[in-house]
Design a protein around this motif. Structure first.
Motif, PDB file in Angstrom:
ATOM      1  N   UNK A  12     -37.195 -29.094 -62.364  1.00 53.17           N
ATOM      2  CA  UNK A  12     -37.097 -28.918 -63.902  1.00 53.17           C
ATOM      3  C   UNK A  12     -36.614 -27.576 -63.020  1.00 53.17           C
ATOM      4  N   UNK A  13     -36.688 -26.400 -62.464  1.00 48.90           N
ATOM      5  CA  UNK A  13     -36.831 -24.894 -62.453  1.00 48.90           C
ATOM      6  C   UNK A  13     -34.102 -24.832 -62.356  1.00 48.90           C
ATOM      7  N   UNK A  34     -33.540 -32.342 -73.178  1.00 50.39           N
ATOM      8  CA  UNK A  34     -34.319 -32.704 -72.108  1.00 50.39           C
ATOM      9  C   UNK A  34     -34.159 -33.801 -71.545  1.00 50.39           C
ATOM     10  N   UNK A  35     -33.207 -35.080 -70.531  1.00 47.73           N
ATOM     11  CA  UNK A  35     -33.515 -36.103 -69.933  1.00 47.73           C
ATOM     12  C   UNK A  35     -33.843 -36.959 -69.093  1.00 47.73           C
ATOM     13  N   UNK A  36     -35.297 -36.860 -69.151  1.00 49.71           N
ATOM     14  CA  UNK A  36     -35.374 -37.874 -67.977  1.00 49.71           C
ATOM     15  C   UNK A  36     -35.568 -39.205 -67.809  1.00 49.71           C
TER      16      UNK A  36
END
Length: 46
Positions: A12-13, A34-36
């Motif tokens: 994620x960084x 944010x798309x996971x």
């Protein structure tokens, strides 16, 4: 939304860094998504 996006990443960084830089350059941009994607594999028990 402006339509720009960070590259896909495992950590994620990297996208987080992109968001912070993007906000710095575009102060009116303050909402991000944010798309996971989680792959799933299923099988039938016989």
């Amino acid at each position: 939304m402006c339509g720009e996006s960070a590259e896909a990443a495992h950590d994620f960084a990297e996208p987080q860094s992109w968001v912070l830089k993007h906000c710095g350059k575009n102060p009116s941009h303050h909402t991000f998504r944010e798309v996971i994607t989680r792959p799933w594999r299923t099988w039938r028990r016989r």
